[in-house]
Design a protein around this motif. Sequence first.
Motif, PDB file in Angstrom:
ATOM      1  N   SER A 174      -4.532 -32.986  57.609  1.00 40.33           N
ATOM      2  CA  SER A 174      -4.581 -32.761  56.086  1.00 40.33           C
ATOM      3  C   SER A 174      -3.332 -33.429  55.508  1.00 40.33           C
ATOM      4  O   SER A 174      -2.405 -33.524  56.312  1.00 40.33           O
ATOM      5  N   ASP A 175      -3.385 -33.673  54.483  1.00 44.82           N
ATOM      6  CA  ASP A 175      -2.164 -34.204  53.604  1.00 44.82           C
ATOM      7  C   ASP A 175      -1.572 -35.535  54.186  1.00 44.82           C
ATOM      8  O   ASP A 175      -0.336 -35.799  54.324  1.00 44.82           O
ATOM      9  N   GLY A 176      -2.594 -36.490  54.557  1.00 43.43           N
ATOM     10  CA  GLY A 176      -1.907 -37.648  54.886  1.00 43.43           C
ATOM     11  C   GLY A 176      -1.584 -37.524  56.634  1.00 43.43           C
ATOM     12  O   GLY A 176      -0.752 -38.526  56.976  1.00 43.43           O
ATOM     13  N   LEU A 177      -1.937 -36.714  57.454  1.00 46.10           N
ATOM     14  CA  LEU A 177      -1.256 -36.571  58.646  1.00 46.10           C
ATOM     15  C   LEU A 177      -2.284 -36.872  59.627  1.00 46.10           C
ATOM     16  O   LEU A 177      -3.728 -36.430  59.410  1.00 46.10           O
ATOM     17  N   TYR A 178      -2.025 -37.990  60.485  1.00 46.15           N
ATOM     18  CA  TYR A 178      -3.015 -38.317  61.364  1.00 46.15           C
ATOM     19  C   TYR A 178      -2.532 -38.261  62.837  1.00 46.15           C
ATOM     20  O   TYR A 178      -1.363 -38.481  63.040  1.00 46.15           O
ATOM     21  N   MET A 179      -3.334 -37.761  63.703  1.00 45.57           N
ATOM     22  CA  MET A 179      -2.980 -37.598  65.170  1.00 45.57           C
ATOM     23  C   MET A 179      -3.900 -38.720  66.019  1.00 45.57           C
ATOM     24  O   MET A 179      -5.082 -38.707  65.644  1.00 45.57           O
ATOM     25  N   GLU A 180      -3.288 -39.240  67.102  1.00 43.59           N
ATOM     26  CA  GLU A 180      -3.876 -40.302  67.737  1.00 43.59           C
ATOM     27  C   GLU A 180      -3.757 -40.186  69.323  1.00 43.59           C
ATOM     28  O   GLU A 180      -2.630 -39.880  69.530  1.00 43.59           O
ATOM     29  N   LEU A 181      -4.506 -40.215  70.172  1.00 42.93           N
ATOM     30  CA  LEU A 181      -4.432 -40.368  71.599  1.00 42.93           C
ATOM     31  C   LEU A 181      -5.320 -41.444  72.157  1.00 42.93           C
ATOM     32  O   LEU A 181      -6.326 -41.912  71.678  1.00 42.93           O
ATOM     33  N   ILE A 182      -4.391 -42.056  73.054  1.00 44.77           N
ATOM     34  CA  ILE A 182      -4.801 -43.402  73.579  1.00 44.77           C
ATOM     35  C   ILE A 182      -4.850 -43.315  75.185  1.00 44.77           C
ATOM     36  O   ILE A 182      -3.572 -42.930  75.579  1.00 44.77           O
ATOM     37  N   GLY A 183      -5.603 -44.013  75.763  1.00 45.13           N
ATOM     38  CA  GLY A 183      -5.657 -43.964  77.221  1.00 45.13           C
ATOM     39  C   GLY A 183      -5.941 -45.428  77.692  1.00 45.13           C
ATOM     40  O   GLY A 183      -6.581 -46.161  76.890  1.00 45.13           O
ATOM     41  N   GLU A 184      -5.110 -45.957  78.818  1.00 42.90           N
ATOM     42  CA  GLU A 184      -5.465 -47.224  79.214  1.00 42.90           C
ATOM     43  C   GLU A 184      -5.170 -47.357  80.757  1.00 42.90           C
ATOM     44  O   GLU A 184      -4.538 -46.792  81.188  1.00 42.90           O
ATOM     45  N   VAL A 185      -6.250 -48.515  81.194  1.00 42.32           N
ATOM     46  CA  VAL A 185      -5.996 -48.904  82.575  1.00 42.32           C
ATOM     47  C   VAL A 185      -5.843 -50.466  82.631  1.00 42.32           C
ATOM     48  O   VAL A 185      -6.581 -51.014  81.737  1.00 42.32           O
ATOM     49  N   GLU A 186      -4.988 -50.920  83.301  1.00 46.95           N
ATOM     50  CA  GLU A 186      -4.619 -52.505  83.590  1.00 46.95           C
ATOM     51  C   GLU A 186      -5.195 -52.645  85.027  1.00 46.95           C
ATOM     52  O   GLU A 186      -4.473 -52.127  85.832  1.00 46.95           O
ATOM     53  N   ILE A 187      -6.005 -53.657  85.078  1.00 50.20           N
ATOM     54  CA  ILE A 187      -6.291 -54.085  86.553  1.00 50.20           C
ATOM     55  C   ILE A 187      -6.043 -55.428  86.756  1.00 50.20           C
ATOM     56  O   ILE A 187      -6.478 -56.522  85.892  1.00 50.20           O
ATOM     57  N   TYR A 188      -5.213 -55.608  87.836  1.00 48.06           N
ATOM     58  CA  TYR A 188      -4.622 -57.079  87.999  1.00 48.06           C
ATOM     59  C   TYR A 188      -5.169 -57.774  89.142  1.00 48.06           C
ATOM     60  O   TYR A 188      -5.692 -57.213  90.247  1.00 48.06           O
ATOM     61  N   GLY A 189      -5.479 -59.104  88.944  1.00 52.51           N
ATOM     62  CA  GLY A 189      -5.973 -59.993  90.050  1.00 52.51           C
ATOM     63  C   GLY A 189      -4.461 -60.424  90.851  1.00 52.51           C
ATOM     64  O   GLY A 189      -3.572 -59.612  90.581  1.00 52.51           O
ATOM     65  N   ASP A 190      -4.912 -61.155  91.743  1.00 54.77           N
ATOM     66  CA  ASP A 190      -3.635 -61.602  92.779  1.00 54.77           C
ATOM     67  C   ASP A 190      -2.925 -62.809  92.236  1.00 54.77           C
ATOM     68  O   ASP A 190      -3.666 -63.878  91.537  1.00 54.77           O
ATOM     69  N   ASN A 191      -1.728 -62.862  92.468  1.00 57.28           N
ATOM     70  CA  ASN A 191      -1.185 -64.205  92.103  1.00 57.28           C
ATOM     71  C   ASN A 191      -0.931 -65.054  93.440  1.00 57.28           C
ATOM     72  O   ASN A 191       0.008 -64.632  94.585  1.00 57.28           O
ATOM     73  N   ASN A 192      -1.735 -65.967  93.800  1.00 49.21           N
ATOM     74  CA  ASN A 192      -1.679 -66.667  95.175  1.00 49.21           C
ATOM     75  C   ASN A 192      -0.844 -67.834  95.176  1.00 49.21           C
ATOM     76  O   ASN A 192      -1.068 -68.839  96.090  1.00 49.21           O
ATOM     77  N   ASP A 193       0.069 -67.936  94.001  1.00 52.47           N
ATOM     78  CA  ASP A 193       0.863 -69.078  94.213  1.00 52.47           C
ATOM     79  C   ASP A 193       2.449 -68.753  94.115  1.00 52.47           C
ATOM     80  O   ASP A 193       3.319 -69.270  93.465  1.00 52.47           O
ATOM     81  N   LEU A 194       2.929 -67.835  94.863  1.00 52.77           N
ATOM     82  CA  LEU A 194       4.399 -67.850  95.530  1.00 52.77           C
ATOM     83  C   LEU A 194       4.733 -68.564  96.209  1.00 52.77           C
ATOM     84  O   LEU A 194       4.108 -69.385  96.819  1.00 52.77           O
ATOM     85  N   ALA A 195       5.928 -68.544  96.228  1.00 56.17           N
ATOM     86  CA  ALA A 195       6.730 -69.522  97.125  1.00 56.17           C
ATOM     87  C   ALA A 195       6.225 -69.236  98.542  1.00 56.17           C
ATOM     88  O   ALA A 195       5.963 -68.019  99.034  1.00 56.17           O
ATOM     89  N   ALA A 196       6.230 -70.373  99.355  1.00 59.00           N
ATOM     90  CA  ALA A 196       5.800 -70.260 100.683  1.00 59.00           C
ATOM     91  C   ALA A 196       4.604 -69.923 101.131  1.00 59.00           C
ATOM     92  O   ALA A 196       3.963 -69.328 102.081  1.00 59.00           O
ATOM     93  N   GLY A 197       3.706 -70.129  99.895  1.00 60.67           N
ATOM     94  CA  GLY A 197       2.176 -69.577  99.935  1.00 60.67           C
ATOM     95  C   GLY A 197       1.995 -68.088  99.967  1.00 60.67           C
ATOM     96  O   GLY A 197       0.713 -67.865 100.297  1.00 60.67           O
ATOM     97  N   ASP A 198       2.781 -67.445  99.721  1.00 60.51           N
ATOM     98  CA  ASP A 198       2.530 -65.841  99.806  1.00 60.51           C
ATOM     99  C   ASP A 198       1.694 -65.537  98.608  1.00 60.51           C
ATOM    100  O   ASP A 198       1.441 -66.067  97.605  1.00 60.51           O
ATOM    101  N   SER A 199       1.133 -64.238  98.556  1.00 59.86           N
ATOM    102  CA  SER A 199       0.126 -63.690  97.664  1.00 59.86           C
ATOM    103  C   SER A 199       0.862 -62.537  97.061  1.00 59.86           C
ATOM    104  O   SER A 199       1.374 -61.507  97.848  1.00 59.86           O
ATOM    105  N   LEU A 200       0.914 -62.465  95.617  1.00 58.68           N
ATOM    106  CA  LEU A 200       1.503 -61.084  95.223  1.00 58.68           C
ATOM    107  C   LEU A 200       0.030 -60.366  94.629  1.00 58.68           C
ATOM    108  O   LEU A 200      -0.500 -60.999  93.811  1.00 58.68           O
ATOM    109  N   GLY A 201      -0.132 -59.050  94.847  1.00 58.99           N
ATOM    110  CA  GLY A 201      -0.950 -58.049  94.213  1.00 58.99           C
ATOM    111  C   GLY A 201      -0.376 -56.911  93.737  1.00 58.99           C
ATOM    112  O   GLY A 201       0.974 -56.571  93.789  1.00 58.99           O
TER     113      GLY A 201
END
Length: 292
Positions: A174-201
């Motif tokens: 009421s009277d210009g009042l707003y309520m918001e609810l937000i949910g989120e998930v981030e899903i990561y791929g791997d970084n396969n180009d670390l130093a010495a050929g390592d992989s970061l997940g």
Amino acid sequence: MKNNNYKALSVSALLCGSLLSGQAFAIAETVHPRDYIPAPKGVNLSVTYLQSVSGDDFNVDGDTVSNDADLQVNAVIQRFIHYTELFGMPADPQIIIPVVDQDVGIQGEQSSGIGDIFIGSTLWPIANNDNKEWLGLSSFVYLPTGEYESDKAVNVGANRWTLVFQGGYTKGLSDGLYMELIGEVEIYGDNNDLAAGDSLGRDNMYRMSAIVSQDVTQGGYVWGRYSKQKGGEVDIDGVDQANSDVDTDTLTLGYSQWIGKRFQLQGEYSQDLSVKNGIETDGITLRVAIPF
């Protein structure tokens, strides 16, 4: 046993860099007040963010281990949105392009350039303007386009693909009042180009946000947002790294004002309330939204 070049950087530097890799882009991906209210079909929107974030306290497992992290992130982020309809529902295909300068003084590391561009859209299965109720479902993909060097602990690009799924519910009270609810998930791929050929997940990251906004002038409103992030534990070649998971609470206060129908100006201040692993930050963001 591998001759690991991270010995020269230290594991703490690597983890710090990993925790910071998304720091500069969070402002564009984080939902702002009334973002989940779709504009009419055919409207185009240019949104520009100017962000400055800094921090000194570096926490490990909830304890501050350094008061001299000397983090500084400055970013210009450009977002283009087109409002249309897909499958009979409002939709907003968009592209976000960040340009970032990131400096971690305690590690002597700096990186700048174009970050990871991301694209996506929201679909609104509920868009009831009369009842002031909206439900949007969003998906984004980060492209590994950002500046990245494998021998550096701090980069503006993450060198991996990332998927983001987000849902937002907005209800006008009421009277210009707003309520918001937000949910989120981030899903990561791997970084396969670390130093010495390592992989970061990295494990999935989860974020929940609650926003309350109140009209105070014609076209202007004050607002507050509380956000909670958890997850994101890092592994190197499948070995979990201690004290790399995220558990962060952040409070943001802001003001938004439409200047007629020509453009909207928005200013905000954010402060981390608690950080389990990583650098406690605060910062300001200015946003300009121009319909065309």
